[in-house]
Write a protein that holds these residues in place. Structure first.
Motif, PDB file in Angstrom:
ATOM      1  N   ALA A 172     -22.730 -46.812 -24.854  1.00 13.30           N
ATOM      2  CA  ALA A 172     -23.902 -46.910 -25.391  1.00 13.30           C
ATOM      3  C   ALA A 172     -24.648 -45.661 -25.079  1.00 13.30           C
ATOM      4  N   GLN A 173     -24.793 -45.724 -23.780  1.00  9.69           N
ATOM      5  CA  GLN A 173     -25.685 -44.214 -23.357  1.00  9.69           C
ATOM      6  C   GLN A 173     -24.919 -42.988 -23.638  1.00  9.69           C
ATOM      7  N   MET A 174     -23.453 -42.918 -23.399  1.00  7.14           N
ATOM      8  CA  MET A 174     -22.768 -41.852 -23.652  1.00  7.14           C
ATOM      9  C   MET A 174     -22.614 -41.311 -25.158  1.00  7.14           C
ATOM     10  N   SER A 175     -22.671 -42.407 -26.164  1.00 10.42           N
ATOM     11  CA  SER A 175     -22.493 -42.189 -27.454  1.00 10.42           C
ATOM     12  C   SER A 175     -23.090 -41.081 -27.965  1.00 10.42           C
ATOM     13  N   ASP A 176     -24.370 -40.874 -27.642  1.00  9.81           N
ATOM     14  CA  ASP A 176     -25.292 -39.834 -28.509  1.00  9.81           C
ATOM     15  C   ASP A 176     -25.749 -38.764 -27.256  1.00  9.81           C
ATOM     16  N   HIS A 177     -24.946 -38.662 -26.365  1.00 10.70           N
ATOM     17  CA  HIS A 177     -25.585 -37.767 -25.286  1.00 10.70           C
ATOM     18  C   HIS A 177     -25.115 -36.329 -25.441  1.00 10.70           C
ATOM     19  N   GLU A 178     -25.932 -35.374 -25.520  1.00 12.04           N
ATOM     20  CA  GLU A 178     -25.492 -34.042 -25.712  1.00 12.04           C
ATOM     21  C   GLU A 178     -24.377 -33.290 -25.080  1.00 12.04           C
ATOM     22  N   THR A 179     -23.937 -34.090 -23.658  1.00 12.53           N
ATOM     23  CA  THR A 179     -22.856 -33.448 -22.898  1.00 12.53           C
ATOM     24  C   THR A 179     -21.681 -33.758 -23.555  1.00 12.53           C
TER      25      THR A 179
END
Length: 245
Positions: A172-179
């Motif tokens: 959930a934290q990674m799904s929209d992370h710019e990286t």
């Protein structure tokens, strides 16, 4: 998720809790497949503990040992495949993981990281790989290991900054992370070009990443951006590259 039938978004690919399953696969996921006859495939809800492709049997099995799950292999994929961070493998034989009587794989990896040579990589690898420990070697859900010890999938990472109790929270934290967005675009570029990226691709990759971010992570739009990039449309003159004008 079919790009031309769904919303075509990277975020959906990483977080959707529905999938096409047959009776056997759906049973593994704990889905309601009573209405599926043998050999039939159908789209089913899998539950909140199955977000996206990283929690599915294909990923779990491809990044496991034949006899057990592998946090190291799963973490390695996340590091290089989704974060585009390079791991430098120590040029020494690091041997087997230490045994920890009455411990879990998390305990064994913690002991392994005591060695600074090992810790340089495992400080990044282990939290990401251990997040998937609720999924066994073929992706079945478990709360306990075979020795009856509880699975602890919590972890944290400094770059990008993540803190989670399990893979569901991490995804959930990674799904929209710019990286993740930028790395995914770069991996598509590499696939489309049929090679690794080169220094002269820098501008093209930046334009592709920018377009992908601006369109909200739409994968079809990403493909269009790659096809319109200079590196995809033109070939570099090898003589000019070598300075032989």
């Amino acid at each position: 998720m079919l790009l031309d039938e769904g919303d075509g978004l990277l975020g959906t690919l990483l977080t959707t809790t529905t999938s096409f399953v047959n009776h056997e696969l759906g049973t593994l996921y704990g889905a309601d497949v009573d209405d599926l006859v043998p050999g039939e495939w159908g789209q089913k809800a899998l539950g909140s503990n199955r977000p996206g492709i990283l929690t599915r049997a294909a990923f779990a099995t491809a990044h496991s040992y034949p006899h057990a799950s592998s946090p190291i292999h799963r973490g390695h994929f996340i590091i290089e495949g989704l974060l585009c961070q390079k791991l430098v493998i120590p040029p020494v034989d690091i041997g087997e993981l230490p045994e920890v009587p009455q411990g879990t794989i998390k305990d064994r990896l913690a002991q392994h990281r005591v060695d600074p040579v090992c810790g340089s990589c495992h400080d990044r690898l282990d939290p990401l790989g251990l997040a998937f420990e609720h999924y066994d070697g073929i992706g079945g859900w478990r709360d306990l290991y075979e020795n009856e010890l509880a699975v602890d999938a919590s972890g944290a990472l400094e770059s990008p900054a993540l803190a989670f109790t399990d893979a569901t929270e991490m995804i959930a934290q990674m799904s929209d992370h710019e990286t993740i967005t930028f790395c995914y675009a770069k991996q598509w570029f590499r696939y489309a070009a049929g090679r690794g990226d080169l220094p002269q691709d820098k501008c093209s990759i930046k334009s592709v990443q920018s377009a992908f971010k601006q369109n909200g992570g739409n994968i079809i739009g990403l493909i269009h951006a790659i096809a319109q990039s200079d590196s995809f449309r033109y070939r570099w003159d090898s003589q000019l590259e070598a300075g032989d004008e």
